[in-house]
Design an enzyme around this catalytic site. Structure first.
Site, mmCIF file in Angstrom:
data_model
loop_
_atom_site.group_PDB
_atom_site.id
_atom_site.type_symbol
_atom_site.label_atom_id
_atom_site.label_comp_id
_atom_site.label_asym_id
_atom_site.label_seq_id
_atom_site.Cartn_x
_atom_site.Cartn_y
_atom_site.Cartn_z
ATOM 1 N N SER A 20 1.053 -1.075 0.116
ATOM 2 C CA SER A 20 0.130 0.239 -0.099
ATOM 3 C C SER A 20 1.500 1.351 -0.043
ATOM 4 O O SER A 20 0.260 2.715 -1.026
ATOM 5 C CB SER A 20 -1.074 0.892 1.517
ATOM 6 O OG SER A 20 -2.333 -1.060 1.014
ATOM 7 N N LYS A 69 -9.314 -5.514 10.379
ATOM 8 C CA LYS A 69 -10.133 -4.955 9.912
ATOM 9 C C LYS A 69 -12.110 -5.219 10.821
ATOM 10 O O LYS A 69 -12.616 -4.057 10.778
ATOM 11 C CB LYS A 69 -10.850 -5.406 7.865
ATOM 12 C CG LYS A 69 -9.343 -5.425 7.525
ATOM 13 C CD LYS A 69 -10.093 -6.466 6.665
ATOM 14 C CE LYS A 69 -8.655 -6.123 5.382
ATOM 15 N NZ LYS A 69 -8.644 -6.232 4.310
ATOM 16 N N ASP A 106 -12.879 -4.119 -0.248
ATOM 17 C CA ASP A 106 -12.834 -4.925 -0.720
ATOM 18 C C ASP A 106 -13.802 -5.050 -1.963
ATOM 19 O O ASP A 106 -13.112 -5.969 -3.399
ATOM 20 C CB ASP A 106 -12.179 -5.979 -0.306
ATOM 21 C CG ASP A 106 -11.160 -5.936 0.835
ATOM 22 O OD1 ASP A 106 -10.333 -4.980 0.299
ATOM 23 O OD2 ASP A 106 -11.492 -5.889 1.915
ATOM 24 N N GLY A 132 -14.020 -20.765 -0.926
ATOM 25 C CA GLY A 132 -12.528 -19.703 0.744
ATOM 26 C C GLY A 132 -14.078 -19.291 0.987
ATOM 27 O O GLY A 132 -14.839 -19.246 0.475
ATOM 28 N N GLY A 134 -13.304 -17.534 3.684
ATOM 29 C CA GLY A 134 -13.172 -15.970 5.129
ATOM 30 C C GLY A 134 -13.481 -14.896 4.567
ATOM 31 O O GLY A 134 -14.565 -14.540 3.722
ATOM 32 N N ALA A 136 -12.130 -12.327 2.648
ATOM 33 C CA ALA A 136 -12.040 -11.749 0.579
ATOM 34 C C ALA A 136 -13.091 -11.965 0.449
ATOM 35 O O ALA A 136 -14.138 -12.108 -0.254
ATOM 36 C CB ALA A 136 -10.343 -12.741 0.382
ATOM 37 N N ASN A 156 -15.461 -24.874 0.584
ATOM 38 C CA ASN A 156 -14.673 -24.148 1.295
ATOM 39 C C ASN A 156 -14.670 -25.569 2.806
ATOM 40 O O ASN A 156 -15.576 -26.219 2.416
ATOM 41 C CB ASN A 156 -15.113 -23.016 2.580
ATOM 42 C CG ASN A 156 -14.450 -23.194 3.409
ATOM 43 O OD1 ASN A 156 -13.325 -22.348 2.410
ATOM 44 N ND2 ASN A 156 -14.316 -21.930 4.862
ATOM 45 N N ARG A 157 -13.229 -25.171 3.038
ATOM 46 C CA ARG A 157 -13.182 -26.693 3.687
ATOM 47 C C ARG A 157 -13.572 -26.965 4.628
ATOM 48 O O ARG A 157 -13.958 -28.316 5.439
ATOM 49 C CB ARG A 157 -11.707 -26.931 4.473
ATOM 50 C CG ARG A 157 -10.864 -27.484 4.898
ATOM 51 C CD ARG A 157 -9.388 -27.578 5.390
ATOM 52 N NE ARG A 157 -8.632 -26.234 6.255
ATOM 53 C CZ ARG A 157 -7.995 -25.751 6.093
ATOM 54 N NH1 ARG A 157 -6.944 -26.450 6.270
ATOM 55 N NH2 ARG A 157 -8.074 -24.490 7.142
HETATM 56 P P1 ATR Z 1 -8.681 -13.696 4.105
HETATM 57 O O1 ATR Z 1 -9.383 -13.124 5.252
HETATM 58 O O2 ATR Z 1 -7.016 -12.943 3.501
HETATM 59 O O3 ATR Z 1 -9.463 -14.176 3.082
HETATM 60 P P2 ATR Z 1 -9.256 -16.411 5.961
HETATM 61 O O4 ATR Z 1 -10.239 -15.348 6.703
HETATM 62 O O5 ATR Z 1 -7.443 -16.937 6.271
HETATM 63 O O6 ATR Z 1 -8.425 -15.583 4.666
HETATM 64 O O7 ATR Z 1 -9.523 -17.735 4.906
HETATM 65 C C1 ATR Z 1 -8.414 -18.045 4.439
HETATM 66 C C2 ATR Z 1 -9.289 -19.636 3.399
HETATM 67 O O8 ATR Z 1 -8.211 -20.299 2.569
HETATM 68 C C3 ATR Z 1 -10.574 -20.049 3.850
HETATM 69 O O9 ATR Z 1 -11.365 -20.805 3.067
HETATM 70 C C4 ATR Z 1 -9.628 -20.907 4.462
HETATM 71 O O10 ATR Z 1 -10.425 -22.825 4.236
HETATM 72 P P3 ATR Z 1 -10.970 -22.886 5.819
HETATM 73 O O11 ATR Z 1 -12.374 -21.787 6.385
HETATM 74 O O12 ATR Z 1 -11.239 -24.236 6.283
HETATM 75 O O13 ATR Z 1 -9.792 -22.048 7.259
HETATM 76 C C5 ATR Z 1 -9.055 -22.203 3.015
HETATM 77 N N1 ATR Z 1 -7.854 -22.605 3.191
HETATM 78 C C6 ATR Z 1 -6.660 -22.050 3.747
HETATM 79 N N2 ATR Z 1 -5.876 -23.119 4.209
HETATM 80 C C7 ATR Z 1 -6.787 -24.269 3.522
HETATM 81 C C8 ATR Z 1 -6.464 -25.532 2.865
HETATM 82 N N3 ATR Z 1 -4.946 -26.009 2.782
HETATM 83 N N4 ATR Z 1 -7.311 -26.510 2.415
HETATM 84 C C9 ATR Z 1 -7.888 -25.971 2.116
HETATM 85 N N5 ATR Z 1 -9.133 -24.876 2.780
HETATM 86 C C10 ATR Z 1 -8.018 -23.345 3.223
#
Ligand code: ATR
Length: 282
Positions: A20, A69, A106, A132, A134, A136, A156-157
């Site tokens: 930034s 945030k 964002d 995902g 999170g 983002a 998502n996982r």
């Molecule tokens: P941000 O706020 O930048 O989006 P975050 O909240 O850390 O970052 O989110 C990271 C994302 O990557 C999440 O969806 C996470 O899945 P989980 O909610 O199950 O944790 C995903 N992620 C990170 N490492 C992972 C992995 N090894 N396998 C699958 N998903 C993963």
């Protein structure tokens, strides 16, 4: 006597890696503005106090990055609609009455990037897949719904996190596990990776795009490396792709305008500057 320079900064923890200062420094120089933009590492234990006493910081405003945030949003007297919905602010400023205001840019960063680099991408908004769940992902789901996507599938996982977003955002959003991805890809017009997978230093993102229609657009919020394996695979099979750097560049625009009074553009020179800083990735 010249007016005092306005000061802004990116706040987070850690924050030294943030691009930034380069982005805002580029615009300050381009417009010849007497301003400063720095980097402020705020320890998590100090964050709440810092944002609640922001008027004593000497800053006109700030960007807020991970992990502050949500704390910043909670400390604000006023939030824009997106920051309210997401419970997270990435751009803050003091209004004339000294109240702390917060916005989330964002989601406009995501839209600005695709509008610039893939014009027409949302002409016929259909089904999108967001990998995902999170912060983002939340911003991107908000963005896609604002552009009238008919269905947004969140994969998502941790299923509860996807389910929570789907519940919050209503009837056009659906939560899934990774097992469903193959079937979902068959109908998708857009695939977005918001996980940290595929980022330098993180595990790879293993996705087989073969069921995806060739007309679909593939984009990645990861921008280190600039061309992730996901984007490479998509490009090789003829899908249109957009890398994630533009999301970072475009999310910065409203803050700069708010603090320094000029609405900047994301131009080729700015992109080239950041690409060089990222290590010459194409
Ligand atoms: P941000 O706020 O930048 O989006 P975050 O909240 O850390 O970052 O989110 C990271 C994302 O990557 C999440 O969806 C996470 O899945 P989980 O909610 O199950 O944790 C995903 N992620 C990170 N490492 C992972 C992995 N090894 N396998 C699958 N998903 C993963």
């Amino acid at each position: 006597m010249t007016a005092a320079a306005r000061k802004a900064a990116v706040t987070g923890h850690p924050v030294a890696h943030s691009r930034s200062p380069l982005i805002h420094g580029y615009w300050l120089k381009k417009f010849g503005i007497n301003g400063e933009y720095g980097c402020l590492d705020i320890e998590p234990d100090d964050a709440d106090r810092f944002f609640r006493t922001f008027s004593e910081s000497g800053l006109t405003g700030a960007n807020v990055t991970v992990p502050h945030k949500e704390i910043a949003a909670a400390a604000c007297d006023r939030l824009d609609e997106a920051a309210k919905v997401m419970g997270a602010a990435n751009t803050i400023w003091l209004d004339d009455a000294g109240r702390l205001c917060g916005a989330n840019t964002d989601w406009t960063g995501f839209l600005g990037n695709l509008d610039q680099r893939a014009p027409g991408w949302d002409d016929d908004p259909g089904t999108a897949i967001v990998l995902g769940a999170g912060g983002a992902a939340r911003a991107i789901v908000f963005a896609l719904l604002s552009r009238k996507f008919k269905a947004v599938h969140i994969v998502n996982r941790t299923p509860e996190k996807a389910a929570k977003i789907a519940e919050e955002f209503g009837s056009r959003t659906f939560a899934h596990s990774w097992d469903n991805l193959g079937t979902l890809l068959e109908e998708a017009g857009l695939v977005v990776n918001t996980t940290t997978l595929g980022m330098t230093g993180k595990p790879p993102l293993k996705v087989d795009l073969s069921p995806l229609p060739q007309s679909a657009l593939v984009t990645d919020a990861v921008y280190v490396p600039l061309q992730t394996d996901l984007l490479k695979q998509a490009e090789q099979r003829g899908n249109r792709t957009v890398d994630g750097l533009g999301m970072l560049l475009h999310q910065a625009v409203p803050g700069f305008e708010r603090w320094f009074g000029v609405r900047p553009e994301v131009d080729d020179d700015l992109r080239a500057l950041i690409v060089r800083d990222l290590g010459g990735a194409k």
